[in-house]
Design a protein around this motif. Structure first.
Motif, PDB file in Angstrom:
ATOM      1  N   CYS A  65       0.853  -1.185   0.000  1.00 54.63           N
ATOM      2  CA  CYS A  65       0.000   0.000   0.000  1.00 54.63           C
ATOM      3  C   CYS A  65       0.891   1.238   0.000  1.00 54.63           C
ATOM      4  CB  CYS A  65      -0.903  -0.001   1.231  1.00 54.63           C
ATOM      5  SG  CYS A  65      -1.896   1.498   1.393  1.00 54.63           S
ATOM      6  N   HIS A  66       0.620   2.164  -0.902  1.00 56.10           N
ATOM      7  CA  HIS A  66       1.455   3.363  -1.016  1.00 56.10           C
ATOM      8  C   HIS A  66       1.201   4.352   0.115  1.00 56.10           C
ATOM      9  CE1 HIS A  66       2.918   2.012  -4.839  1.00 56.10           C
ATOM     10  NE2 HIS A  66       1.675   1.707  -5.170  1.00 56.10           N
ATOM     11  N   PHE A  77      -6.351  -0.256  -2.321  1.00 50.16           N
ATOM     12  CA  PHE A  77      -5.590  -1.254  -1.576  1.00 50.16           C
ATOM     13  C   PHE A  77      -6.443  -1.703  -0.400  1.00 50.16           C
ATOM     14  CE2 PHE A  77      -2.402   1.528  -3.535  1.00 50.16           C
ATOM     15  CZ  PHE A  77      -1.688   0.593  -4.265  1.00 50.16           C
ATOM     16  N   ASP A  78      -6.792  -2.983  -0.374  1.00 55.43           N
ATOM     17  CA  ASP A  78      -7.631  -3.581   0.661  1.00 55.43           C
ATOM     18  C   ASP A  78      -6.724  -4.353   1.619  1.00 55.43           C
ATOM     19  OD1 ASP A  78      -9.393  -5.116   2.175  1.00 55.43           O
ATOM     20  OD2 ASP A  78     -10.380  -6.045   0.446  1.00 55.43           O
ATOM     21  N   HIS A  79      -6.730  -3.948   2.893  1.00 59.48           N
ATOM     22  CA  HIS A  79      -5.900  -4.624   3.884  1.00 59.48           C
ATOM     23  C   HIS A  79      -6.450  -4.382   5.272  1.00 59.48           C
ATOM     24  CE1 HIS A  79      -4.468  -0.631   3.056  1.00 59.48           C
ATOM     25  NE2 HIS A  79      -3.616  -0.618   4.040  1.00 59.48           N
ATOM     26  N   THR A  80      -5.867  -5.070   6.232  1.00 59.25           N
ATOM     27  CA  THR A  80      -6.302  -4.959   7.624  1.00 59.25           C
ATOM     28  C   THR A  80      -5.203  -4.295   8.434  1.00 59.25           C
ATOM     29  OG1 THR A  80      -7.592  -6.982   7.371  1.00 59.25           O
ATOM     30  CG2 THR A  80      -7.118  -6.266   9.619  1.00 59.25           C
ATOM     31  N   ILE A  81      -5.599  -3.283   9.197  1.00 63.36           N
ATOM     32  CA  ILE A  81      -4.678  -2.595  10.092  1.00 63.36           C
ATOM     33  C   ILE A  81      -5.306  -2.613  11.481  1.00 63.36           C
ATOM     34  CG2 ILE A  81      -3.507  -0.428  10.630  1.00 63.36           C
ATOM     35  CD1 ILE A  81      -3.647   0.263   7.653  1.00 63.36           C
ATOM     36  N   ASP A  82      -4.568  -3.139  12.440  1.00 64.70           N
ATOM     37  CA  ASP A  82      -5.059  -3.246  13.819  1.00 64.70           C
ATOM     38  C   ASP A  82      -6.433  -3.914  13.878  1.00 64.70           C
ATOM     39  OD1 ASP A  82      -2.758  -1.963  14.760  1.00 64.70           O
ATOM     40  OD2 ASP A  82      -3.664   0.027  14.511  1.00 64.70           O
ATOM     41  N   GLY A  83      -6.587  -4.970  13.074  1.00 60.60           N
ATOM     42  CA  GLY A  83      -7.818  -5.747  13.103  1.00 60.60           C
ATOM     43  C   GLY A  83      -8.986  -5.130  12.360  1.00 60.60           C
ATOM     44  N   ARG A  84      -8.781  -3.997  11.701  1.00 57.35           N
ATOM     45  CA  ARG A  84      -9.878  -3.328  10.997  1.00 57.35           C
ATOM     46  C   ARG A  84      -9.585  -3.302   9.496  1.00 57.35           C
ATOM     47  NH1 ARG A  84     -11.930   1.968  13.761  1.00 57.35           N
ATOM     48  NH2 ARG A  84     -13.688   1.329  12.496  1.00 57.35           N
ATOM     49  N   ARG A  85     -10.576  -3.675   8.722  1.00 55.93           N
ATOM     50  CA  ARG A  85     -10.428  -3.654   7.263  1.00 55.93           C
ATOM     51  C   ARG A  85     -10.337  -2.207   6.804  1.00 55.93           C
ATOM     52  NH1 ARG A  85     -14.251  -6.747   2.907  1.00 55.93           N
ATOM     53  NH2 ARG A  85     -12.828  -6.525   1.130  1.00 55.93           N
ATOM     54  N   THR A  86      -9.345  -1.956   5.948  1.00 55.64           N
ATOM     55  CA  THR A  86      -9.053  -0.595   5.512  1.00 55.64           C
ATOM     56  C   THR A  86      -8.859  -0.568   4.003  1.00 55.64           C
ATOM     57  OG1 THR A  86      -7.893  -0.237   7.602  1.00 55.64           O
ATOM     58  CG2 THR A  86      -7.455   1.334   5.853  1.00 55.64           C
ATOM     59  N   PHE A  87      -9.325   0.498   3.375  1.00 59.52           N
ATOM     60  CA  PHE A  87      -9.119   0.719   1.945  1.00 59.52           C
ATOM     61  C   PHE A  87      -8.360   2.017   1.779  1.00 59.52           C
ATOM     62  CE2 PHE A  87     -12.878  -1.887   2.311  1.00 59.52           C
ATOM     63  CZ  PHE A  87     -12.695  -2.849   1.328  1.00 59.52           C
ATOM     64  N   HIS A  88      -7.209   1.940   1.130  1.00 66.64           N
ATOM     65  CA  HIS A  88      -6.423   3.137   0.832  1.00 66.64           C
ATOM     66  C   HIS A  88      -6.344   3.293  -0.680  1.00 66.64           C
ATOM     67  CE1 HIS A  88      -4.242   2.907   4.940  1.00 66.64           C
ATOM     68  NE2 HIS A  88      -5.228   3.782   4.993  1.00 66.64           N
ATOM     69  N   GLY A  89      -6.013   4.472  -1.103  1.00 67.16           N
ATOM     70  CA  GLY A  89      -5.859   4.738  -2.528  1.00 67.16           C
ATOM     71  C   GLY A  89      -7.154   5.223  -3.120  1.00 67.16           C
ATOM     72  N   GLY A  90      -7.299   5.062  -4.384  1.00 64.33           N
ATOM     73  CA  GLY A  90      -8.498   5.501  -5.078  1.00 64.33           C
ATOM     74  C   GLY A  90      -8.171   6.114  -6.420  1.00 64.33           C
ATOM     75  N   SER A  91      -7.251   5.516  -7.134  1.00 66.95           N
ATOM     76  CA  SER A  91      -6.813   6.020  -8.429  1.00 66.95           C
ATOM     77  C   SER A  91      -7.669   5.436  -9.556  1.00 66.95           C
ATOM     78  CB  SER A  91      -5.344   5.624  -8.638  1.00 66.95           C
ATOM     79  OG  SER A  91      -4.940   5.877  -9.957  1.00 66.95           O
ATOM     80  N   ALA A  92      -7.921   6.233 -10.594  1.00 60.68           N
ATOM     81  CA  ALA A  92      -8.682   5.772 -11.756  1.00 60.68           C
ATOM     82  C   ALA A  92      -7.840   4.854 -12.645  1.00 60.68           C
ATOM     83  CB  ALA A  92      -9.171   6.966 -12.567  1.00 60.68           C
ATOM     84  N   THR A  93      -6.543   4.822 -12.395  1.00 54.54           N
ATOM     85  CA  THR A  93      -5.653   3.966 -13.188  1.00 54.54           C
ATOM     86  C   THR A  93      -4.894   3.025 -12.258  1.00 54.54           C
ATOM     87  OG1 THR A  93      -3.844   5.575 -13.092  1.00 54.54           O
ATOM     88  CG2 THR A  93      -5.359   5.740 -14.966  1.00 54.54           C
ATOM     89  N   PRO A 111      -2.299   1.621 -10.031  1.00 53.38           N
ATOM     90  CA  PRO A 111      -1.250   2.320  -9.279  1.00 53.38           C
ATOM     91  C   PRO A 111       0.107   1.641  -9.445  1.00 53.38           C
ATOM     92  CG  PRO A 111      -2.503   0.905  -7.819  1.00 53.38           C
ATOM     93  CD  PRO A 111      -3.157   0.816  -9.169  1.00 53.38           C
ATOM     94  N   PRO A 112       1.197   2.333  -9.075  1.00 55.00           N
ATOM     95  CA  PRO A 112       2.516   1.684  -9.090  1.00 55.00           C
ATOM     96  C   PRO A 112       2.475   0.411  -8.244  1.00 55.00           C
ATOM     97  CG  PRO A 112       2.750   4.027  -8.746  1.00 55.00           C
ATOM     98  CD  PRO A 112       1.280   3.723  -8.664  1.00 55.00           C
ATOM     99  N   ILE A 113       3.192  -0.602  -8.688  1.00 55.08           N
ATOM    100  CA  ILE A 113       3.132  -1.909  -8.037  1.00 55.08           C
ATOM    101  C   ILE A 113       4.494  -2.292  -7.481  1.00 55.08           C
ATOM    102  CG2 ILE A 113       2.749  -4.369  -8.449  1.00 55.08           C
ATOM    103  CD1 ILE A 113       0.607  -3.523 -10.505  1.00 55.08           C
ATOM    104  N   HIS A 114       4.517  -2.475  -6.154  1.00 57.39           N
ATOM    105  CA  HIS A 114       5.705  -2.983  -5.468  1.00 57.39           C
ATOM    106  C   HIS A 114       5.241  -4.208  -4.695  1.00 57.39           C
ATOM    107  CE1 HIS A 114       9.620  -2.903  -3.499  1.00 57.39           C
ATOM    108  NE2 HIS A 114       8.958  -3.282  -2.422  1.00 57.39           N
ATOM    109  N   LEU A 115       5.798  -5.362  -5.016  1.00 61.01           N
ATOM    110  CA  LEU A 115       5.323  -6.611  -4.416  1.00 61.01           C
ATOM    111  C   LEU A 115       6.034  -6.954  -3.118  1.00 61.01           C
ATOM    112  CD1 LEU A 115       4.977  -8.850  -7.595  1.00 61.01           C
ATOM    113  CD2 LEU A 115       3.271  -7.386  -6.502  1.00 61.01           C
TER     114      LEU A 115
END
Length: 147
Positions: A89-90, A113-129, A131-135
């Protein structure tokens, strides 16, 4: 390296007087497994870098519709799941799943970006294209008692 393998390697390196009575120590097996784990790590790194490089061709692109962008995000994520990877997640740096979310003002949907932080589901980002990908390596699943 994983914990059982580390334990086996430590046992194989123990002095004879520190080893329990029983069969001969598994020194050769432990060494073989340690070398095998190193080779697996090299292969995984090569796969990660190759996938990351190839996926960079999609960065900044949109497929033109919510349905097509959702299919693209699902295809990327399916490939990453097969090889045990997540996208960093950027915004926060956590390992995340790439998803497409419908958004007002973005007719083709937003890559998030869908992930869990401190037990809570979180969505970050929101780009129409895309996003850069770092695995990153996919984190191990937490047992029910750790959730």
């Amino acid at each position: 390296m994983n914990a059982p393998l580390e334990h086996l390697v430590a046992l194989s390196r123990a002095k004879p007087e520190e080893q329990a009575d029983g069969p001969e120590p598994l020194v050769p097996a432990a060494e073989v497994l340690e070398l095998l784990q190193q080779e697996v790590n090299r292969i995984q790194r090569s796969i990660r870098l190759t996938l990351q490089g190839k996926l960079q061709d999609l960065v900044g692109r949109s497929m033109g519709s919510v349905e097509h962008n959702r299919a693209l995000a699902a295809a990327i994520q399916s490939m990453l799941d097969q090889h045990g990877f997540r996208i960093r997640c950027h915004q926060c740096g956590h390992p995340a799943i790439l998803r497409l979310s419908p958004r007002k003002g973005i007719p083709t949907g937003a890559f998030v970006f869908d992930h869990t932080i401190d037990g809570r589901r979180t969505f970050h980002g929101g780009s129409a294209t895309v996003p850069p990908i770092h695995l990153l390596a996919k984190p191990e699943r937490k047992s029910r008692s750790q959730r």
